[in-house]
Design a protein around this motif. Structure first.
Motif, short mmCIF file in Angstrom:
data_model
loop_
_atom_site.label_atom_id
_atom_site.label_comp_id
_atom_site.label_asym_id
_atom_site.label_seq_id
_atom_site.Cartn_x
_atom_site.Cartn_y
_atom_site.Cartn_z
N LEU A 245 0.81 -1.22 0.00
CA LEU A 245 0.00 0.00 0.00
C LEU A 245 0.84 1.27 0.00
O LEU A 245 0.31 2.37 0.01
CB LEU A 245 -0.95 -0.02 1.20
N ASN A 246 2.18 1.10 0.00
CA ASN A 246 3.09 2.25 -0.09
C ASN A 246 2.77 3.31 0.95
O ASN A 246 2.86 4.51 0.68
CB ASN A 246 3.04 2.86 -1.50
N THR A 247 2.40 2.87 2.13
CA THR A 247 1.97 3.78 3.19
C THR A 247 2.62 3.39 4.51
O THR A 247 2.40 2.27 4.97
CB THR A 247 0.44 3.74 3.35
N PRO A 248 3.41 4.25 5.12
CA PRO A 248 3.96 3.92 6.44
C PRO A 248 2.85 3.90 7.48
O PRO A 248 1.78 4.48 7.26
CB PRO A 248 4.97 5.04 6.70
N PRO A 249 3.08 3.24 8.61
CA PRO A 249 2.01 3.09 9.62
C PRO A 249 1.82 4.34 10.47
O PRO A 249 1.83 4.31 11.69
CB PRO A 249 2.49 1.91 10.46
N ARG A 250 1.65 5.45 9.79
CA ARG A 250 1.34 6.72 10.45
C ARG A 250 0.89 7.69 9.37
O ARG A 250 1.09 7.46 8.19
CB ARG A 250 2.56 7.27 11.20
N GLY A 251 0.26 8.76 9.78
CA GLY A 251 -0.15 9.78 8.83
C GLY A 251 -1.60 9.65 8.40
O GLY A 251 -2.26 8.64 8.65
N PRO A 252 -2.13 10.68 7.73
CA PRO A 252 -3.55 10.71 7.34
C PRO A 252 -3.95 9.56 6.41
O PRO A 252 -5.07 9.04 6.53
CB PRO A 252 -3.70 12.08 6.65
N ALA A 253 -3.10 9.17 5.45
CA ALA A 253 -3.47 8.11 4.52
C ALA A 253 -3.66 6.79 5.25
O ALA A 253 -4.63 6.05 5.01
CB ALA A 253 -2.39 7.97 3.43
N TYR A 254 -2.75 6.50 6.15
CA TYR A 254 -2.84 5.26 6.93
C TYR A 254 -4.10 5.27 7.80
O TYR A 254 -4.83 4.28 7.87
CB TYR A 254 -1.59 5.14 7.80
N ARG A 255 -4.39 6.40 8.43
CA ARG A 255 -5.58 6.49 9.27
C ARG A 255 -6.85 6.32 8.46
O ARG A 255 -7.82 5.70 8.92
CB ARG A 255 -5.60 7.83 10.02
N ALA A 256 -6.88 6.88 7.25
CA ALA A 256 -8.08 6.76 6.41
C ALA A 256 -8.35 5.30 6.07
O ALA A 256 -9.50 4.85 6.09
CB ALA A 256 -7.91 7.59 5.14
N LEU A 257 -7.31 4.54 5.75
CA LEU A 257 -7.49 3.12 5.45
C LEU A 257 -7.96 2.35 6.68
O LEU A 257 -8.87 1.51 6.60
CB LEU A 257 -6.18 2.53 4.93
N ARG A 258 -7.37 2.66 7.80
CA ARG A 258 -7.74 1.95 9.04
C ARG A 258 -9.17 2.26 9.43
O ARG A 258 -9.91 1.38 9.88
CB ARG A 258 -6.76 2.37 10.14
N GLN A 259 -9.59 3.51 9.24
CA GLN A 259 -10.96 3.87 9.61
C GLN A 259 -11.99 3.25 8.66
O GLN A 259 -13.08 2.88 9.07
CB GLN A 259 -11.09 5.40 9.62
N ALA A 260 -11.64 3.14 7.37
CA ALA A 260 -12.58 2.60 6.39
C ALA A 260 -12.70 1.09 6.48
O ALA A 260 -13.79 0.55 6.24
CB ALA A 260 -12.15 3.00 4.98
N VAL A 261 -11.61 0.41 6.81
CA VAL A 261 -11.61 -1.05 6.80
C VAL A 261 -11.71 -1.60 8.21
O VAL A 261 -12.67 -2.27 8.59
CB VAL A 261 -10.35 -1.61 6.10
N GLY A 262 -10.69 -1.33 9.02
CA GLY A 262 -10.60 -1.88 10.37
C GLY A 262 -9.15 -1.90 10.79
O GLY A 262 -8.29 -1.29 10.15
N PRO A 263 -8.83 -2.60 11.86
CA PRO A 263 -7.49 -2.55 12.43
C PRO A 263 -6.40 -3.05 11.49
O PRO A 263 -6.63 -3.90 10.63
CB PRO A 263 -7.60 -3.46 13.66
N ASP A 264 -5.22 -2.52 11.69
CA ASP A 264 -4.00 -3.00 11.04
C ASP A 264 -3.61 -4.30 11.74
O ASP A 264 -3.36 -4.32 12.95
CB ASP A 264 -2.93 -1.93 11.20
N ALA A 265 -3.55 -5.39 10.97
CA ALA A 265 -3.30 -6.70 11.58
C ALA A 265 -1.96 -6.75 12.30
O ALA A 265 -1.84 -7.37 13.37
CB ALA A 265 -3.37 -7.79 10.52
N PHE A 266 -0.94 -6.11 11.75
CA PHE A 266 0.37 -6.15 12.41
C PHE A 266 0.36 -5.37 13.71
O PHE A 266 0.97 -5.77 14.70
CB PHE A 266 1.48 -5.64 11.49
N GLN A 267 -0.35 -4.25 13.73
CA GLN A 267 -0.46 -3.50 14.98
C GLN A 267 -1.14 -4.33 16.05
O GLN A 267 -0.78 -4.26 17.23
CB GLN A 267 -1.24 -2.21 14.74
N ARG A 268 -2.10 -5.15 15.66
CA ARG A 268 -2.85 -5.94 16.62
C ARG A 268 -2.11 -7.22 17.04
O ARG A 268 -2.28 -7.68 18.17
CB ARG A 268 -4.21 -6.33 16.02
#
Length: 316
Positions: A245-268
Motif C-alpha cells: 500500500l506504499n503507506t507507512p504506519p502513520r499519517g492521514p493516509a494510513y488512518r483513512a485506510l484503518r478507519q474505512a476497513v478496520g485494524p491494522d493486523a500487524f499492529q494488533r
C-alpha cells in the motif's frame, strides 16, 4: 521576565531538550500532515531508525556533562517506540492464513523457488503485487508449483486461493495501469471479501527536483486511496484489504485506510518493527481487516524481492 527565562534555560540540558523537541515535532508533523507538504512527506517516509540515531549525540552529551540523562533516555525510548522497536503483542495460531508479497516481477527469484516458498507457508490466500512477470512463462510455471490454488488477476496484482471462490471484481486505480482486485470467498461457513491492491507511491525524489510534481503525485494517490476506502465502506461483512500500500504506519493516509476497513493486523498481532521494505527500514505492506481477529502477524525474512512477505493468521 528575561531573568526567569535565562534561569530556566540554565537548568535545562540544551542538547537533550533540543533533541526531544525535534523528535516529538517530527513525529507529530508526520502523523498529522503526512504527505500534504514536501517537508512533512519527507518526515512521514523517513526511515524510523533515523530518529533513534538522532538521539545518540544527546545521550553522549548527557553522559559527558552528567546532565539531562533522564531526558535523553526518555527521548531515545520515544524514538524507539515510534520506530516500532518496542512493539510487542501477544500471539497465537489462527485458522485463516493470508500472505501479501510484492514479488518485484520475479526479478530476484524463479517460479520454482517462489512457488516452493509460498507453498511452505500453507496460506489460504496469497496476495501478490508486481506480478506482471518479465518472463512470459513465469506465471504458468508458478501456478504449476502451487497445486490446489486457483489464481485470478487484475493488471499487475494476482490473488491465489484454495478457498471456495464465489466471484471476482476489479476497481481501476486513477492515474495508474493498475486495479484493485476483489475476490469473494467462503471461509468458516460465511462470505469473506479480500481486496488485493497496490496504489502508487508518492515520488519523493521527483518532488525534490520539481515540487509541483508532489502535488500531482499526492492528488493521484489520494484519488487511489479514495477508491479503496469507498470500496471498503460499501462492502458488508468480513473484509481484508491487503497489499503493498506504499503507506507507512502513520499519517492521514494510513488512518483513512484503518478507519474505512478496520485494524491494522500487524499492529494488533505483530512484534517488532515488521519492516516489509528493508531497503528503507519501513513497513509499507499491510493487511487491514474487519470482523476478523488477527492472531499472529509476521514479516518474513525472505530475499526473493526488495519487499518481504507479510503473513497474518486470523481467527473468526
Amino acid at each position: 521576565m528575561g531573568g526567569t527565562l535565562r534561569r530556566v534555560r540554565a537548568h535545562l540540558p540544551a542538547l537533550p531538550t533540543l533533541t526531544l523537541i525535534l523528535v516529538a515535532l517530527g513525529w507529530v508533523l508526520g502523523e498529522l500532515i503526512g504527505e500534504r507538504t514536501l517537508p512533512t512527506l519527507l518526515l512521514a517516509y523517513a526511515p524510523p531508525l533515523l530518529w533513534v540515531l538522532l538521539c545518540l549525540p544527546a545521550l553522549a552529551w548527557a553522559a559527558w556533562r552528567r546532565r539531562g540523562r533522564g531526558m535523553a533516555l526518555a527521548t531515545l525510548l520515544l524514538a524507539a517506540w515510534g520506530a516500532g522497536l518496542l512493539h510487542w503483542r501477544p500471539q497465537q495460531s489462527g485458522t485463516l492464513r493470508v500472505v501479501t508479497f510484492n514479488v518485484l516481477s520475479g526479478a530476484r527469484t524463479t517460479p520454482t523457488e517462489l512457488g516452493s516458498a509460498l507453498r511452505a507457508l500453507n496460506a489460504d490466500v496469497i496476495l501478490l503485487q508486481e506480478a506482471r512477470f518479465h518472463d512470459p512463462t513465469f506465471e504458468a510455471r508458478l501456478r504449476a508449483a502451487l497445486p490446489g490454488y486457483r489464481a485470478v488477476r487484475a493488471q499487475e496484482v494476482m490473488t491465489l486461493t484454495r478457498l471456495p471462490l464465489l466471484g471476482t471484481d476489479t476497481r481501476p486505480l486513477p492515474g495508474l495501469d493498475r486495479a484493485a482486485l476483489v475476490t469473494r470467498l467462503r471461509w468458516a461457513g460465511r462470505p469473506l471479501t479480500v481486496v488485493n491492491a497496490h496504489p502508487g507511491a508518492t515520488q519523493v525524489s521527483a518532488a525534490l527536483r520539481d515540487p509541483a510534481r508532489l502535488r500531482r503525485s499526492r492528488d493521484l494517490r489520494a484519488a487511489q486511496l479514495d477508491v479503496l476506502t469507498a470500496l471498503a465502506r460499501a462492502t458488508p461483512g468480513p473484509l481484508i484489504l491487503g497489499g503493498d500500500l506504499n503507506t507507512p504506519p502513520r499519517g492521514p493516509a494510513y488512518r483513512a485506510l484503518r478507519q474505512a476497513v478496520g485494524p491494522d493486523a500487524f499492529q494488533r498481532a505483530g512484534r517488532g518493527p515488521g519492516w516489509t521494505y528493508p531497503g528503507l527500514r519501513l513497513r509499507i505492506d499491510h493487511q487491514f481487516s474487519r470482523d476478523l481477529r488477527p492472531a499472529r502477524a509476521r514479516a518474513l525474512p525472505w530475499t526473493l524481492s526488495d519487499h518481504r512477505p507479510l503473513l497474518v493468521e486470523y481467527r473468526p
